[in-house]
Scaffold this motif. Sequence first.
Motif, PDB file in Angstrom:
ATOM      1  N   GLU A 120     126.647  97.142  15.524  1.00 52.90           N
ATOM      2  CA  GLU A 120     126.787  98.158  16.557  1.00 52.90           C
ATOM      3  C   GLU A 120     127.440  99.337  15.837  1.00 52.90           C
ATOM      4  O   GLU A 120     128.580  99.252  15.390  1.00 52.90           O
ATOM      5  CB  GLU A 120     127.677  97.651  17.698  1.00 52.90           C
ATOM      6  CG  GLU A 120     127.737  98.588  18.891  1.00 52.90           C
ATOM      7  CD  GLU A 120     126.392  98.764  19.567  1.00 52.90           C
ATOM      8  OE1 GLU A 120     126.002  99.940  19.763  1.00 52.90           O
ATOM      9  OE2 GLU A 120     125.737  97.762  19.888  1.00 52.90           O
ATOM     10  N   TYR A 121     126.702 100.418  15.668  1.00 52.38           N
ATOM     11  CA  TYR A 121     127.124 101.504  14.784  1.00 52.38           C
ATOM     12  C   TYR A 121     126.978 102.835  15.513  1.00 52.38           C
ATOM     13  O   TYR A 121     125.910 103.147  16.040  1.00 52.38           O
ATOM     14  CB  TYR A 121     126.257 101.496  13.522  1.00 52.38           C
ATOM     15  CG  TYR A 121     126.598 102.565  12.510  1.00 52.38           C
ATOM     16  CD1 TYR A 121     127.529 102.326  11.509  1.00 52.38           C
ATOM     17  CD2 TYR A 121     125.982 103.816  12.549  1.00 52.38           C
ATOM     18  CE1 TYR A 121     127.839 103.298  10.579  1.00 52.38           C
ATOM     19  CE2 TYR A 121     126.288 104.795  11.630  1.00 52.38           C
ATOM     20  CZ  TYR A 121     127.221 104.535  10.647  1.00 52.38           C
ATOM     21  OH  TYR A 121     127.527 105.507   9.722  1.00 52.38           O
ATOM     22  N   LYS A 122     128.057 103.624  15.570  1.00 57.84           N
ATOM     23  CA  LYS A 122     128.035 104.913  16.263  1.00 57.84           C
ATOM     24  C   LYS A 122     128.765 105.953  15.435  1.00 57.84           C
ATOM     25  O   LYS A 122     129.806 105.665  14.836  1.00 57.84           O
ATOM     26  CB  LYS A 122     128.703 104.796  17.634  1.00 57.84           C
ATOM     27  CG  LYS A 122     127.955 103.921  18.618  1.00 57.84           C
ATOM     28  CD  LYS A 122     128.754 103.665  19.878  1.00 57.84           C
ATOM     29  CE  LYS A 122     129.913 102.731  19.649  1.00 57.84           C
ATOM     30  NZ  LYS A 122     129.511 101.355  19.337  1.00 57.84           N
ATOM     31  N   LYS A 135     126.415  97.680  26.674  1.00 61.09           N
ATOM     32  CA  LYS A 135     126.055  97.628  25.255  1.00 61.09           C
ATOM     33  C   LYS A 135     126.474  98.923  24.557  1.00 61.09           C
ATOM     34  O   LYS A 135     126.152 100.013  25.005  1.00 61.09           O
ATOM     35  CB  LYS A 135     124.555  97.413  25.077  1.00 61.09           C
ATOM     36  CG  LYS A 135     124.142  97.269  23.606  1.00 61.09           C
ATOM     37  CD  LYS A 135     122.711  96.812  23.482  1.00 61.09           C
ATOM     38  CE  LYS A 135     122.270  96.772  22.027  1.00 61.09           C
ATOM     39  NZ  LYS A 135     123.147  95.928  21.197  1.00 61.09           N
ATOM     40  N   GLY A 136     127.194  98.770  23.451  1.00 64.55           N
ATOM     41  CA  GLY A 136     127.673  99.933  22.720  1.00 64.55           C
ATOM     42  C   GLY A 136     128.927 100.546  23.291  1.00 64.55           C
ATOM     43  O   GLY A 136     129.478 101.490  22.733  1.00 64.55           O
ATOM     44  N   LYS A 154     128.980 104.762  23.423  1.00 64.79           N
ATOM     45  CA  LYS A 154     127.527 104.888  23.524  1.00 64.79           C
ATOM     46  C   LYS A 154     127.138 105.512  24.860  1.00 64.79           C
ATOM     47  O   LYS A 154     126.216 106.331  24.943  1.00 64.79           O
ATOM     48  CB  LYS A 154     126.877 103.511  23.365  1.00 64.79           C
ATOM     49  CG  LYS A 154     125.364 103.546  23.155  1.00 64.79           C
ATOM     50  CD  LYS A 154     125.021 104.146  21.800  1.00 64.79           C
ATOM     51  CE  LYS A 154     123.547 104.029  21.497  1.00 64.79           C
ATOM     52  NZ  LYS A 154     123.197 104.661  20.211  1.00 64.79           N
ATOM     53  N   ASP A 158     122.055  98.722  29.125  1.00 62.92           N
ATOM     54  CA  ASP A 158     122.096 100.085  28.598  1.00 62.92           C
ATOM     55  C   ASP A 158     122.726 100.980  29.663  1.00 62.92           C
ATOM     56  O   ASP A 158     122.958 100.548  30.807  1.00 62.92           O
ATOM     57  CB  ASP A 158     120.694 100.556  28.193  1.00 62.92           C
ATOM     58  CG  ASP A 158     119.723 100.667  29.350  1.00 62.92           C
ATOM     59  OD1 ASP A 158     120.147 100.930  30.496  1.00 62.92           O
ATOM     60  OD2 ASP A 158     118.515 100.484  29.112  1.00 62.92           O
ATOM     61  N   TYR A 172     123.604  92.145  28.133  1.00 59.49           N
ATOM     62  CA  TYR A 172     123.792  93.530  27.691  1.00 59.49           C
ATOM     63  C   TYR A 172     123.070  94.479  28.643  1.00 59.49           C
ATOM     64  O   TYR A 172     121.935  94.231  29.051  1.00 59.49           O
ATOM     65  CB  TYR A 172     123.212  93.741  26.290  1.00 59.49           C
ATOM     66  CG  TYR A 172     123.908  92.987  25.186  1.00 59.49           C
ATOM     67  CD1 TYR A 172     125.111  93.439  24.665  1.00 59.49           C
ATOM     68  CD2 TYR A 172     123.345  91.829  24.645  1.00 59.49           C
ATOM     69  CE1 TYR A 172     125.747  92.762  23.642  1.00 59.49           C
ATOM     70  CE2 TYR A 172     123.971  91.138  23.616  1.00 59.49           C
ATOM     71  CZ  TYR A 172     125.171  91.617  23.121  1.00 59.49           C
ATOM     72  OH  TYR A 172     125.804  90.943  22.111  1.00 59.49           O
ATOM     73  N   GLY A 227     133.962 100.323  22.280  1.00 65.05           N
ATOM     74  CA  GLY A 227     132.746 100.270  21.473  1.00 65.05           C
ATOM     75  C   GLY A 227     131.889  99.053  21.707  1.00 65.05           C
ATOM     76  O   GLY A 227     130.817  98.929  21.119  1.00 65.05           O
ATOM     77  N   GLY A 228     132.375  98.119  22.522  1.00 64.70           N
ATOM     78  CA  GLY A 228     131.604  96.927  22.846  1.00 64.70           C
ATOM     79  C   GLY A 228     132.149  95.635  22.294  1.00 64.70           C
ATOM     80  O   GLY A 228     131.822  94.550  22.796  1.00 64.70           O
TER      81      GLY A 228
END
Length: 310
Positions: free
Chosen positions: A87-89, A215-216, A220, A127, A125, A192-193
């Motif tokens: 999980e990348y932001k 999710k995220g 996110k 969105d 999860y 961030g999740g």
Amino acid sequence: MNATVEQLAPVEQQATSGWVVAALYQFKEVQDSADLQQRLLDLVNSINLCGTLIVADEGINGTVAGDRAAIDAVHQFLLNEGFNAMEYKESTSSEKPFRKMKIKLKKEIVTLGVEVKPRDLVGHYLDPKEWNELIARDDVILIDTRNDYEYKAGTFKGAIDPQTETFREFPEYVKKNLEQHKDKKIAMFCTGGIRCEKSTSLLLQEGFEEVYHLKGGILKYLEETPAEESMWEGECFVFDGRTAVTHGVEEGQNIKCHACGWPLLPTEVEEPSYEHGVSCKYCVDKTTDKQKDGFRMRQSQIAAAKRKRL
């Protein structure tokens, strides 16, 4: 691995204007976490990076900042190590968001204190669009799994504040407050999740039937959701020099009290109880005069160090 092992890497002053900030995590079995820690340290010693990475047998977690080349280098290193479902932001900071670069070796990449299996047992999860639809329902219990000071900066409309000071306290909150709701829809969220990976796993392990998470995380959601469609209120606390971010993951207006860590609105900074690095309305009555003198000394040393770097 019974204790936290922390290693530091030197960080030079950022040469470019602005910093790229990358928040990342992945639950993944690590065969030799101490070796991974050392190789990460070798990498960051050669690039201009600041922040914190936590390495454990269960995976990796952290937030780092640097120029574009440094962020790409650490991202590619982790991809090469098999962390290809991170999980990348990314976001940006106008000023250096961390003082140092730390590589920590721990038992958990986020400390719950209860054994769970987030790789095998995890909630549904959702969105951002699905999340909005779910939390608008009357039959959903919406829980903010973050700490009390994070909740103070902002949260989703209607979210419950467990009033925890650390994530370790969350299992006890579940026992005392949620046991009678095992047949209800439970929706949880965090920055961030990563905390929700473990909190949803915990609830499912305890026999809850319908468990959902964003999710995220909030970051996110703020990145993808237009302000006019958002159900978020306030700002999202972040664990770096920005204090909080808002829609578009832009820097917010909250200012951190460096004595207690609580986020403060600009109006709260104007109150008589606030003294930079020494006190605010949330901690002014919780420290002694001797402690406040120590905080003032610390602030003068920080200011002197900054002048020396200029």
